[in-house]
Design an enzyme around this catalytic site. Structure first.
Site, PDB file in Angstrom:
ATOM      1  N   THR A  14      45.245  38.235  61.174  1.00  0.00           N
ATOM      2  CA  THR A  14      44.823  37.737  62.480  1.00  0.00           C
ATOM      3  C   THR A  14      43.359  37.300  62.473  1.00  0.00           C
ATOM      4  O   THR A  14      42.963  36.388  63.201  1.00  0.00           O
ATOM      5  CB  THR A  14      45.036  38.843  63.534  1.00  0.00           C
ATOM      6  OG1 THR A  14      46.418  39.110  63.596  1.00  0.00           O
ATOM      7  CG2 THR A  14      44.549  38.444  64.908  1.00  0.00           C
ATOM      8  N   TYR A  28      50.541  33.943  67.682  1.00  0.00           N
ATOM      9  CA  TYR A  28      49.680  32.983  66.978  1.00  0.00           C
ATOM     10  C   TYR A  28      50.082  32.945  65.507  1.00  0.00           C
ATOM     11  O   TYR A  28      50.905  33.725  65.052  1.00  0.00           O
ATOM     12  CB  TYR A  28      48.218  33.424  67.097  1.00  0.00           C
ATOM     13  CG  TYR A  28      48.058  34.853  66.688  1.00  0.00           C
ATOM     14  CD1 TYR A  28      47.885  35.196  65.354  1.00  0.00           C
ATOM     15  CD2 TYR A  28      48.143  35.885  67.634  1.00  0.00           C
ATOM     16  CE1 TYR A  28      47.794  36.512  64.961  1.00  0.00           C
ATOM     17  CE2 TYR A  28      48.052  37.211  67.239  1.00  0.00           C
ATOM     18  CZ  TYR A  28      47.883  37.517  65.905  1.00  0.00           C
ATOM     19  OH  TYR A  28      47.810  38.819  65.522  1.00  0.00           O
ATOM     20  N   THR A  93      45.986  43.458  59.990  1.00  0.00           N
ATOM     21  CA  THR A  93      45.889  44.894  60.296  1.00  0.00           C
ATOM     22  C   THR A  93      47.195  45.652  60.073  1.00  0.00           C
ATOM     23  O   THR A  93      47.177  46.864  59.900  1.00  0.00           O
ATOM     24  CB  THR A  93      45.433  45.103  61.753  1.00  0.00           C
ATOM     25  OG1 THR A  93      46.296  44.356  62.606  1.00  0.00           O
ATOM     26  CG2 THR A  93      43.998  44.645  61.942  1.00  0.00           C
ATOM     27  N   ASP A  94      48.324  44.928  60.073  1.00  0.00           N
ATOM     28  CA  ASP A  94      49.624  45.618  60.028  1.00  0.00           C
ATOM     29  C   ASP A  94      49.784  46.522  58.807  1.00  0.00           C
ATOM     30  O   ASP A  94      50.270  47.647  58.920  1.00  0.00           O
ATOM     31  CB  ASP A  94      50.772  44.604  60.059  1.00  0.00           C
ATOM     32  CG  ASP A  94      50.945  43.961  61.429  1.00  0.00           C
ATOM     33  OD1 ASP A  94      50.207  44.333  62.367  1.00  0.00           O
ATOM     34  OD2 ASP A  94      51.815  43.078  61.563  1.00  0.00           O
ATOM     35  N   LYS A 166      46.956  52.388  61.300  1.00  0.00           N
ATOM     36  CA  LYS A 166      46.997  51.558  62.513  1.00  0.00           C
ATOM     37  C   LYS A 166      47.792  52.329  63.557  1.00  0.00           C
ATOM     38  O   LYS A 166      48.951  52.663  63.334  1.00  0.00           O
ATOM     39  CB  LYS A 166      47.646  50.203  62.210  1.00  0.00           C
ATOM     40  CG  LYS A 166      47.615  49.262  63.420  1.00  0.00           C
ATOM     41  CD  LYS A 166      48.120  47.858  63.094  1.00  0.00           C
ATOM     42  CE  LYS A 166      48.007  46.962  64.320  1.00  0.00           C
ATOM     43  NZ  LYS A 166      48.434  45.576  64.066  1.00  0.00           N
ATOM     44  N   GLU A 286      61.568  74.657  54.037  1.00  0.00           N
ATOM     45  CA  GLU A 286      62.791  75.374  53.652  1.00  0.00           C
ATOM     46  C   GLU A 286      62.892  75.621  52.143  1.00  0.00           C
ATOM     47  O   GLU A 286      62.528  74.746  51.348  1.00  0.00           O
ATOM     48  CB  GLU A 286      64.017  74.525  54.020  1.00  0.00           C
ATOM     49  CG  GLU A 286      63.965  73.865  55.363  1.00  0.00           C
ATOM     50  CD  GLU A 286      64.620  74.696  56.439  1.00  0.00           C
ATOM     51  OE1 GLU A 286      65.557  75.445  56.099  1.00  0.00           O
ATOM     52  OE2 GLU A 286      64.175  74.611  57.597  1.00  0.00           O
TER      53      GLU A 286
HETATM   54  N1  ASP Z   1      50.376  40.444  61.994  1.00  0.00           N
HETATM   55  C1  ASP Z   1      48.969  40.432  61.707  1.00  0.00           C
HETATM   56  C2  ASP Z   1      48.782  40.793  60.232  1.00  0.00           C
HETATM   57  O1  ASP Z   1      48.895  41.950  59.905  1.00  0.00           O
HETATM   58  C3  ASP Z   1      48.259  41.390  62.545  1.00  0.00           C
HETATM   59  C4  ASP Z   1      46.783  41.461  62.329  1.00  0.00           C
HETATM   60  O2  ASP Z   1      46.194  40.856  61.452  1.00  0.00           O
HETATM   61  O3  ASP Z   1      46.181  42.188  63.130  1.00  0.00           O
HETATM   62  O4  ASP Z   1      48.491  39.910  59.428  1.00  0.00           O
END
Ligand code: ASP
Length: 329
Positions: A14, A28, A93-94, A166, A286
């Protein structure tokens, strides 16, 4: 005075995203802008360091893969063995936490490696990418950031690659280190550190990315009420070499899935228990788990257990040795 040399390795996300309007924060195209466009959007970066940019990939990080991890690790090792003082990796971020932890275990240098990204595309009002990039470069240029393993820097916060995850779908404050806390904060472009990661990493790590063509096939299976053997049996049939079970609570496993996992373990597939709770260490639990040689993933979340198990399987298939790695890293 000569400025520190910082290499920016761009992978998409992003932070390099472009939307149709300045009010759009979802829907986007991630990874649309190249590294030069990213840098020209933040001229202040060049005041902090001598920067160079390289485009390693242009991915939405949901599509991140092992081949890109291997390429990134090799490039980081190559640059840091030379006269580069620090590296910033721009990333979606993913899956940022998975790439960060992979590099935490495969980059063999004390020099700073910092991952950053953004939650809002570059075209959005109040885009968070420019400040995150400036802070990440400031951090990578800072001698005090050395020897701390791979760092993640967004939203003025510094986290360890080992602990961070995240934790929110859309908030700019999405990165958290549940139960363990941030390492520090960026104040006016400079880091203030408050803690260190204790587990081994980077210059102390035994794992090598160089020479690997691909990573071992390891699947994550998510536990739930009414669970059954279906996905475990599918993983066995598909030739998985490891299974991470994201169990309930303290890595607990539904009895139907447990029977299938015991069969997997019997067949030489390494089974690691992690937790879907999002916080805390997974403890032995366990007796039947110990009898079946299931391993404990400690405080690593399921996706990070997978990263460590993939690297562990490049060294050994001995469950006892792999368990020790889960306590060491
Ligand atoms: N979908 C995007 C990615 O991980 C989300 C981001 O960059 O925040 O590339």
């Amino acid at each position: 005075m000569t400025k520190p040399r910082v290499a920016i390795l761009a992978t998409g996300g992003t932070i390099a995203g472009s939307a149709a309007s300045d009010t759009a924060t979802t829907g986007y195209k991630a990874g649309a802008l190249g590294v030069e466009a990213l840098l020209s959007g933040v001229p202040a970066v060049r005041k902090v360091a001598e920067v160079t940019g390289e485009q390693i990939a242009s991915l939405d990080s949901k599509d991140m893969d092992g081949a890109t991890w291997l390429k990134l690790a090799a490039r980081c090792n190559e640059l840091l063995a030379g006269d580069t003082d620090g590296i910033v990796i721009t990333h979606g971020t993913d899956t940022l936490e998975e790439t960060a932890y992979f590099l935490h275990l495969t980059v063999h240098s004390r020099k700073p490696v910092v991952l950053t990204g953004s939650m809002r595309p570059a075209t959005a009002l109040s885009a968070d990418g420019p400040m995150n990039l400036l802070n990440a470069v400031g951090l990578a240029a800072e001698p005090e950031a050395a020897g701390r393993g791979v760092l993640v820097c967004l939203n003025d916060q510094i986290d360890s690659a080992r602990h961070v995850t995240k934790a929110h779908t859309t908030a700019t404050s999405t990165f958290k280190s549940p139960g363990l806390g941030a390492l520090g904060y960026m104040n006016d472009g400079h880091p203030a550190f408050y803690s260190k990661v204790q587990r081994c990493h980077t210059y102390e790590s035994e794992f090598e990315a160089e020479g690997l063509q691909e990573l071992p096939y390891v699947k994550i299976i998510y536990g739930h009420a009414d669970d059954d053997a279906l996905f475990v049996d599918a993983a066995i049939a598909a030739g998985a070499r490891g299974i991470v079970y994201a169990g309930t609570g303290n890595g607990s496993i539904h009895r139907r899935a447990e029977a299938a996992l015991a069969r997997a373990s019997q067949a030489g597939i390494i089974v690691v228990r992690s937790s879907r709770t999002g916080c805390g260490a997974v403890l032995p639990g366990e007796q039947s788990y110990l009898d079946a040689h299931f391993l404990q993933g400690d405080t690593l979340n399921p996706q990070k257990c997978r990263v460590l198990l993939q690297l562990a399987l490049t060294r050994t298939r001995d469950p006892r040795a792999i368990q020790q790695m889960f306590y060491k890293y």
